[in-house]
Structure formats: structure tokens, C-alpha cells
Design a protein around this motif. Structure first.
Motif, short mmCIF file in Angstrom:
data_model
loop_
_atom_site.label_atom_id
_atom_site.label_comp_id
_atom_site.label_asym_id
_atom_site.label_seq_id
_atom_site.Cartn_x
_atom_site.Cartn_y
_atom_site.Cartn_z
N THR A 126 1.00 -1.13 0.19
CA THR A 126 0.12 -0.02 0.05
C THR A 126 0.87 1.18 -0.11
OG1 THR A 126 -1.95 -1.19 1.24
CG2 THR A 126 -1.82 1.22 1.16
N LEU A 127 2.02 1.35 0.57
CA LEU A 127 2.76 2.24 0.68
C LEU A 127 3.64 2.62 -0.58
CD1 LEU A 127 4.36 2.25 4.39
CD2 LEU A 127 2.61 3.68 3.54
N VAL A 128 3.95 1.64 -1.18
CA VAL A 128 4.43 1.63 -2.45
C VAL A 128 3.51 2.19 -3.63
CG1 VAL A 128 5.56 0.35 -4.40
CG2 VAL A 128 6.13 -0.17 -2.30
N PHE A 129 2.17 1.61 -3.52
CA PHE A 129 1.27 2.44 -4.28
C PHE A 129 0.98 3.89 -3.94
CE2 PHE A 129 -1.11 -1.63 -4.99
CZ PHE A 129 -0.43 -2.13 -6.14
N MET A 130 1.28 4.32 -2.83
CA MET A 130 0.84 5.40 -2.16
C MET A 130 2.11 6.43 -2.82
SD MET A 130 0.67 6.83 1.50
CE MET A 130 1.27 8.66 2.03
N MET A 131 3.26 5.89 -2.88
CA MET A 131 4.35 6.82 -3.36
C MET A 131 4.16 6.96 -5.06
SD MET A 131 6.23 7.69 -1.02
CE MET A 131 5.51 7.56 0.46
N ALA A 132 3.58 6.11 -5.57
CA ALA A 132 3.53 6.27 -7.16
C ALA A 132 2.42 7.36 -7.47
CB ALA A 132 3.04 5.02 -7.77
N ILE A 133 1.60 7.31 -6.40
CA ILE A 133 0.22 8.38 -6.64
C ILE A 133 0.47 9.51 -6.09
CG2 ILE A 133 -2.28 8.56 -6.02
CD1 ILE A 133 -2.50 5.46 -5.94
N LEU A 134 1.51 9.88 -5.14
CA LEU A 134 1.59 11.10 -4.61
C LEU A 134 1.90 12.31 -5.43
CD1 LEU A 134 2.07 11.78 -1.62
CD2 LEU A 134 4.73 11.52 -2.01
N MET A 135 2.47 12.13 -6.55
CA MET A 135 2.63 13.28 -7.45
C MET A 135 1.27 13.53 -8.06
SD MET A 135 5.03 11.60 -10.55
CE MET A 135 4.68 10.14 -11.41
N PHE A 136 0.47 12.64 -8.44
CA PHE A 136 -0.65 13.13 -9.23
C PHE A 136 -1.82 13.67 -8.09
CE2 PHE A 136 1.05 9.46 -11.60
CZ PHE A 136 1.24 10.40 -12.66
N SER A 137 -1.70 13.37 -6.86
CA SER A 137 -2.50 13.90 -5.78
C SER A 137 -2.26 15.27 -5.45
CB SER A 137 -2.75 13.05 -4.57
OG SER A 137 -1.34 12.92 -3.87
N VAL A 138 -1.32 15.95 -5.77
CA VAL A 138 -0.76 17.24 -5.41
C VAL A 138 -1.77 18.33 -5.81
CG1 VAL A 138 0.79 19.07 -5.47
CG2 VAL A 138 1.46 16.75 -5.13
N TYR A 139 -2.20 18.19 -7.19
CA TYR A 139 -3.09 19.00 -7.76
C TYR A 139 -4.67 19.30 -7.24
CZ TYR A 139 -5.59 21.73 -11.26
OH TYR A 139 -6.54 22.69 -12.25
N PRO A 140 -5.05 18.00 -7.01
CA PRO A 140 -6.50 18.04 -6.26
C PRO A 140 -6.49 18.70 -4.87
CG PRO A 140 -6.23 15.90 -7.29
CD PRO A 140 -4.81 16.61 -7.47
N ALA A 141 -5.14 18.29 -4.24
CA ALA A 141 -5.02 18.89 -2.95
C ALA A 141 -4.79 20.44 -2.70
CB ALA A 141 -3.65 18.24 -2.14
N ILE A 142 -4.32 20.90 -3.96
CA ILE A 142 -4.02 22.32 -3.92
C ILE A 142 -5.38 23.27 -4.14
CG2 ILE A 142 -3.12 24.17 -5.24
CD1 ILE A 142 -0.70 22.64 -5.80
N LYS A 143 -6.29 22.66 -5.04
CA LYS A 143 -7.68 22.92 -5.36
C LYS A 143 -8.43 23.11 -3.90
CE LYS A 143 -7.02 24.23 -9.60
NZ LYS A 143 -7.36 25.43 -9.88
N ILE A 144 -8.37 21.64 -3.31
CA ILE A 144 -9.39 21.39 -2.01
C ILE A 144 -8.89 22.79 -1.15
CG2 ILE A 144 -9.60 20.19 -0.18
CD1 ILE A 144 -9.46 17.75 -2.09
N THR A 145 -7.63 22.77 -0.97
CA THR A 145 -7.01 23.81 -0.39
C THR A 145 -7.44 25.25 -0.37
OG1 THR A 145 -5.12 22.58 0.44
CG2 THR A 145 -4.85 24.89 1.13
N ALA A 146 -7.31 25.58 -1.84
CA ALA A 146 -7.97 26.88 -2.28
C ALA A 146 -9.27 27.19 -2.01
CB ALA A 146 -7.39 27.13 -3.75
N PHE A 147 -10.17 26.22 -2.17
CA PHE A 147 -11.44 26.14 -1.99
C PHE A 147 -11.90 26.62 -0.44
CE2 PHE A 147 -15.56 24.00 -0.70
CZ PHE A 147 -16.48 24.86 -1.59
N ILE A 148 -11.00 25.70 0.12
CA ILE A 148 -11.22 25.97 2.06
C ILE A 148 -10.74 27.62 2.25
CG2 ILE A 148 -10.38 25.60 4.13
CD1 ILE A 148 -10.63 22.54 2.87
N ALA A 149 -9.63 27.99 1.59
CA ALA A 149 -9.06 29.47 1.82
C ALA A 149 -10.12 30.36 1.50
CB ALA A 149 -7.49 29.32 1.13
#
Length: 61
Positions: free
Chosen positions: A7-30
Motif C-alpha cells: 500500500t505504501l509503494v502504491f501511495m508513493m506512485a500516486i503521490l505526485m498525481f494527488s498534489v493538484y487536487p489537494a491544492i484545489k481543495i485547499t484553495a476552496f477552503i481558503a
């Protein structure tokens, strides 16, 4: 133990693709709340890790 490592190996592969949605979620909250830059950075990091972990768990299933 092996399931956690896979699971952690899968997480490392997906980590770079999850940055953009996280930025959008944070901008919405901000937009709704008045957040300091330090809080925005923390939320971005938190949501990046959370999104990648959830996606890795769904890949494992």
C-alpha cells in the motif's frame, strides 16, 4: 506487514498525481475561511497524503 508495504509503494506512485487536487481543495477552503499561509501549506500537505493514501487503499482492494 506485506500488505502495508505494498500500500505504501502504491501511495508513493500516486503521490505526485494527488498534489493538484489537494491544492484545489485547499484553495476552496481558503476562499471560505481566512487561512494563514502556514495553515494553507499544512492543509495542502495533509490533503496530498490523504488523497494518495485513499487511492492506494482502493488500488489494493
Amino acid at each position: 506487514m506485506q500488505d502495508i508495504v505494498i500500500t505504501l509503494v502504491f501511495m508513493m506512485a500516486i503521490l505526485m498525481f494527488s498534489v493538484y487536487p489537494a491544492i484545489k481543495i485547499t484553495a476552496f477552503i481558503a476562499q471560505r475561511k481566512n487561512l494563514s499561509p502556514k495553515a494553507q501549506n499544512f492543509l495542502t500537505l495533509f490533503f496530498t497524503i490523504l488523497i494518495s493514501l485513499v487511492a492506494a487503499i482502493f488500488l489494493k482492494i
